[in-house]
Design an enzyme around this catalytic site. Structure first.
Site, PDB file in Angstrom:
ATOM      1  N   ASN A 319       0.832  -1.208   0.000  1.00  0.00           N
ATOM      2  CA  ASN A 319       0.000   0.000   0.000  1.00  0.00           C
ATOM      3  C   ASN A 319       0.868   1.260   0.000  1.00  0.00           C
ATOM      4  O   ASN A 319       0.626   2.216   0.752  1.00  0.00           O
ATOM      5  CB  ASN A 319      -0.935   0.001   1.215  1.00  0.00           C
ATOM      6  N   HIS A 355      -9.160   4.103   7.956  1.00  0.00           N
ATOM      7  CA  HIS A 355      -9.623   2.758   7.614  1.00  0.00           C
ATOM      8  C   HIS A 355     -11.007   2.482   8.204  1.00  0.00           C
ATOM      9  O   HIS A 355     -11.778   1.704   7.626  1.00  0.00           O
ATOM     10  CB  HIS A 355      -8.638   1.703   8.134  1.00  0.00           C
TER      11      HIS A 355
END
Length: 468
Positions: A319, A355
């Site tokens: 990521n 998140h």
């Protein structure tokens, strides 16, 4: 027709053992390839407004296919963000307003839609959009500052002009990055629209081969996850069968599960990277040897991910686009605090709540911070110890040490991923109790022991040097 299409997708999802939203997501990611081919062959060097319109319409269609009328969330945030920038101009107020509004809207979405499981809802692409719009506000603000006061990153991404609403919509809804990323700046998007991202000036980019290479790699990781994933479900952690297994078995399961589970993210990022490369967005100039690079939208460093025995190596390979964004727009922007630890903690906290609101995200990133800190201390100890340095540099022992280090590495990479995937405290706490909080105990102990050992080692070296 819509009902028939929905029924067909539902049937196909059941046949594949997947959920219908997951199948829609996968189809939407792969549809990017024909769209990128169309843009490459028919829109290269065409009117910018036509390209913005194409990206806006295709992105909205993808959003509607996945989330129906809930696409209004993205439309609302894009239009309001545009108005904030136009009405407030290149000011700190505009940046703070956009940051607070976009973050609050995303967190509000998490609050009202969250369940105890991982669901594919409108908040999934919205978290990508949130970063994209916040980055746009920062870059627009930087465009009004004196260039001498900007860092190299800021100079590269600063927006000198004033974007139109259509341009902002095209940038936000670009089909290759709307659903799962990657992050890219408005300046890069503008270069794509103007036909500047090509390895042959004035001609279509030779992007088919590098795009197919990433697609092939993405399909390979998809096969790995599809074959092994069903045998390693998250839910198994919560069963009595798992709790009754021997301690070594529970640790081994966590190790293998952590590795395989990450492949679902790797697959999505590799496939979307191929879309970005095919359209030209992934072109990144030449390297020192004159070879063309197509890694501008890379979110994975696959070779490093597969071979590194270090926690820091895995984090640096996974990521990467999002990590770079957080470093650029959160960590570095907090430099005025004058404390690296505070800036790093704030960046990790933002990454955790970005998140979602579940406690598992905070636990995951806290543990990763702890693990990385301990690993750095261990590397410093090895570096300062002649004996340990000599042992680690012995070629005969290298394969043996590498296997041990990799086993340890992936066990304790899987360990913080447990709360990341199980979300709520009652679930991840049950799993950690079943393995006696082994990760917490080991790394908290090492956190205090390693600096002490290094201090003792340094003192001994100083005494030896004085005696000579």
């Amino acid at each position: 027709m819509a009902a028939a299409g929905g029924s067909l997708l539902h049937w196909a999802a059941e046949a594949l053992g997947a959920s219908e939203p997951a199948l829609r997501l996968i189809l939407s990611i792969f549809i990017g390839y024909p769209l990128a081919l169309f843009q490459r062959y028919f829109l290269f060097k065409k009117q910018p407004s036509h390209i913005h319109l194409f990206n806006t319409v295709t992105g909205i269609c993808i959003a509607y296919f996945n989330f129906g009328s809930q696409l209004y969330h993205s439309l609302l945030c894009i239009v309001l963000h545009f108005l904030i920038l136009r009405l407030m101009g290149r000011t700190v107020t505009a940046v703070l307003t956009s940051f607070c509004f976009q973050t609050a809207y995303l967190l509000g979405g998490y609050y009202y839609t969250a369940t105890d499981d991982y669901d594919i809802k409108w908040t999934m692409p919205h978290c990508v959009l949130t970063l994209k719009l916040i980055g746009l506000a920062f870059d627009f603000y930087d465009g009004g500052k004196d260039k001498d006061s900007l860092s190299e990153d800021q100079k590269l991404n600063a927006i000198s002009g004033v974007p139109t609403l259509l341009e902002v919509c095209g940038f936000s809804y670009y089909y290759g990055g709307f659903l799962v990323g990657p992050q890219f700046s408005m300046c890069r998007y503008t270069k794509l629209v103007n036909g500047q991202l090509t390895d042959v000036e004035g001609q279509k980019p030779n992007s088919i081969r590098p795009a197919m290479e990433r697609l092939s790699l993405g399909l390979f990781t998809l096969v790995i996850y599809t074959v092994f994933g069903p045998y390693l479900p998250d839910s198994y952690f919560l069963t009595e069968e798992y709790a009754n297994q021997p301690f070594w078995y529970r640790c081994v399961y966590m190790t293998i599960w952590g590795k395989v589970m990450l492949y679902k993210y790797v697959t999505c990022w590799l496939v979307t990277e191929g879309v970005c490369i095919l359209s030209g967005l992934g072109y990144n100039g030449k390297d020192d040897k004159g070879r063309h690079l197509w890694n501008a939208c890379a979110n994975m460093k696959v070779w490093l991910f597969e071979t590194t025995p270090l926690f820091t190596g895995t984090i640096a390979s996974f990521n990467t686009n999002t990590n770079d964004w957080v470093a650029r727009y959160v960590f570095k922007r907090l430099r005025f605090l004058g404390n690296k630890a505070i800036s790093q903690s704030a960046a990790l906290f933002f990454l955790a709540i970005w998140h979602g609101l579940h406690s598992g995200y905070l636990i995951c990133f806290s543990l990763e911070f702890l693990i990385v800190t301990v690993e750095r201390q261990a590397m410093e100890l090895v570096r300062d110890s002649p004996l340990l340095s000599r042992i680690c540099s012995m070629s005969l022992l290298y394969p043996f040490l590498y296997v041990i280090q990799q086993s340890f590495h992936w066990l304790f990479m899987g360990y913080p991923l447990v709360p990341f995937c199980l979300f709520t405290w009652d679930k991840w706490l049950k799993v950690y109790m079943s393995v006696y909080f082994v990760g917490h105990v080991i790394f908290l102990l090492l956190l205090f022991v390693l600096p002490y050992l290094r201090t003792v080692l340094v003192q001994k070296k100083d005494k030896l040097q004085k005696s000579h």
